[in-house]
Design a protein around this motif. Structure first.
Motif, short mmCIF file in Angstrom:
data_model
loop_
_atom_site.label_atom_id
_atom_site.label_comp_id
_atom_site.label_asym_id
_atom_site.label_seq_id
_atom_site.Cartn_x
_atom_site.Cartn_y
_atom_site.Cartn_z
N PRO A 212 -11.29 12.44 0.30
CA PRO A 212 -9.84 12.38 0.08
C PRO A 212 -9.32 13.70 -0.52
O PRO A 212 -9.98 14.31 -1.36
CB PRO A 212 -9.69 11.22 -0.92
N SER A 213 -8.16 14.10 -0.07
CA SER A 213 -7.62 15.41 -0.47
C SER A 213 -7.47 15.55 -1.98
O SER A 213 -7.56 16.66 -2.53
CB SER A 213 -6.26 15.63 0.20
N LEU A 214 -7.26 14.44 -2.67
CA LEU A 214 -7.12 14.49 -4.13
C LEU A 214 -8.35 15.08 -4.81
O LEU A 214 -8.25 15.72 -5.86
CB LEU A 214 -6.85 13.08 -4.67
N ASN B 243 -11.27 -1.57 0.80
CA ASN B 243 -10.80 -1.66 2.19
C ASN B 243 -10.96 -3.09 2.70
O ASN B 243 -11.34 -4.00 1.96
CB ASN B 243 -11.55 -0.66 3.07
N GLN B 244 -10.69 -3.29 3.98
CA GLN B 244 -10.73 -4.64 4.55
C GLN B 244 -12.12 -5.25 4.47
O GLN B 244 -12.26 -6.45 4.23
CB GLN B 244 -10.26 -4.60 6.01
N TYR C 77 -1.83 -5.87 -2.06
CA TYR C 77 -0.64 -5.15 -1.65
C TYR C 77 -0.28 -4.11 -2.70
O TYR C 77 -0.44 -4.35 -3.90
CB TYR C 77 0.56 -6.10 -1.49
N LYS C 78 0.21 -2.96 -2.21
CA LYS C 78 0.77 -2.00 -3.15
C LYS C 78 2.08 -2.55 -3.69
O LYS C 78 2.84 -3.19 -2.97
CB LYS C 78 1.00 -0.66 -2.45
N THR C 79 2.32 -2.30 -4.97
CA THR C 79 3.50 -2.87 -5.61
C THR C 79 4.78 -2.48 -4.90
O THR C 79 5.68 -3.30 -4.72
CB THR C 79 3.58 -2.41 -7.08
N GLU C 80 4.86 -1.23 -4.44
CA GLU C 80 6.11 -0.80 -3.80
C GLU C 80 6.22 -1.30 -2.37
O GLU C 80 7.30 -1.24 -1.77
CB GLU C 80 6.23 0.74 -3.81
N LEU D 25 -4.70 5.62 -2.46
CA LEU D 25 -4.80 6.66 -1.44
C LEU D 25 -4.19 6.16 -0.13
O LEU D 25 -4.08 4.94 0.08
CB LEU D 25 -6.27 7.03 -1.22
N PRO D 26 -3.81 7.07 0.76
CA PRO D 26 -3.27 6.64 2.06
C PRO D 26 -4.24 5.76 2.84
O PRO D 26 -3.83 4.85 3.57
CB PRO D 26 -3.00 7.97 2.79
N GLU D 27 -5.54 6.04 2.70
CA GLU D 27 -6.54 5.27 3.44
C GLU D 27 -6.58 3.82 2.96
O GLU D 27 -6.43 2.88 3.73
CB GLU D 27 -7.93 5.90 3.30
#
Length: 326
Positions: free
Chosen positions: A128-130, A189-190, A207-210, A157-159
């Motif tokens: 991950p880019s971070l 992940n799934q 779920y992400k909060t946003e 992360l986006p993933e």
């Protein structure tokens, strides 16, 4: 209207009113008990999932300690052990430790090594880019001020969400200064969610909060309850009920919501039981009422009516010598 009719109508009215209140009382008690049972069962399921996630964080924490408090790791981040990666950071290491991410930095936050591994495909993947550039010393994961403090939480992360634990790097005897930070992570992940579902026998989602499509006031209730160490339970519809729990990211912000759902079998069983109990009460009350009306009519009302009729006839005949037959 005859005395018999008036008395029977009054009794039937009182009986109907009594049965209504008794049925309402029992239906409320029974349904309330089944709802509490349903919520308690779901709450236990939610607690089991939360405990399993906390166990995973604890397992990560124990693993990262073995690597953080190690002389070889200190020499590696100081540039004195060039064969460290070849000797210790092969693909089998990720597989054996059940890790997706391993990152080592020096005390300036500069990345000495970062590797990412796909546990399903059994192969190294892009980091991950971070974790490919220097980490800001203000980042909570870069805690070098307290030698024995670990930082854990989620990184969104986006993933997919990433469970991470960071640990200061020091000599095995904890002597000297902190020389860097080691970070271990595991993707939520799934495949991992499915594994958690199997282990806890739960139907769960994250779920992400946003991103979650819930009212903001409901999300606020979820986070408040989670901060107090308990879940938030709410029926989704007559067939589904859900329990929610909020997890924080490494910055201490509520960022990820766990949802555990189940069908409302217990509640529907409560409805069936309530209907049966009300049916029994109504049938029993009706039979008791009919029996009482019959006895009242035979033993009292008929006799009173007979006396009244005889008195009426004596009065109409104008004969004071006639007697009333009891």
């Amino acid at each position: 209207m005859k005395l018999q009719q008036i008395s029977i109508m009054i009794f039937i009215s009182l009986l109907a009113l009594f049965l209504f209140f008794v049925s309402s009382f029992f239906s409320t008690i029974i349904l309330s008990s089944y709802q509490n049972l349903e919520e308690k069962y779901l709450e236990n399921q939610l607690e089991e999932v939360v405990n399993k996630i906390n166990d995973d964080f604890f397992s990560l924490s124990c693993t990262v300690s073995d690597w953080g408090y190690w002389n070889d790791t200190v020499d590696f981040v100081k540039g004195n052990k060039p064969d460290y990666v070849f000797d210790n950071l092969e693909e089998d290491t990720f597989d054996n430790l059940y890790l997706n991410l391993m990152v080592f930095t020096n005390k300036k936050g500069e990345i000495i090594y970062s590797g990412s591994y796909d546990l399903q495909k059994k192969m190294m993947i892009e980091v991950p880019s971070l974790f490919t550039k220097k980490l800001d010393l203000q980042n909570p994961l870069m805690n070098i001020s307290e030698s024995e403090k670990k930082v854990h939480g989620f990184v969104l992360l986006p993933e997919s969400p990433l469970m991470v634990v960071s640990q200061p790097i020091m000599y095995s005897d904890l002597s000297g200064d902190v020389e860097g930070i080691v970070i271990f992570g595991k993707y939520l992940n799934q495949q991992e969610i499915a594994r958690l579902g199997i282990l806890t026998k739960s139907n769960l989602s994250f779920y992400k909060t946003e991103d979650i499509s819930l009212p903001r006031d409901m999300i606020s209730d979820i986070t408040k309850n989670s901060n107090k160490g308990r879940g938030f339970i709410k029926p989704v519809n007559p067939e589904i009920i859900s329990a929610y729990y909020s997890f924080q990211d490494i910055f201490g912000v509520d960022a990820l919501i766990l949802q555990v759902t189940r069908t409302r079998d217990i509640f529907h069983q409560g409805i069936d039981t309530t209907i049966k109990v009300i049916g029994i009460i109504l049938i029993g009350g009706l039979l008791l009422g009919l029996t009482f009306i019959f006895m009242l009519n035979q033993k009292i009302l008929k006799r009173i009516s007979s006396i009244a009729f005889q008195v009426h006839e004596i009065g109409r005949a104008g004969s004071s010598s006639d007697l009333v037959t009891i």
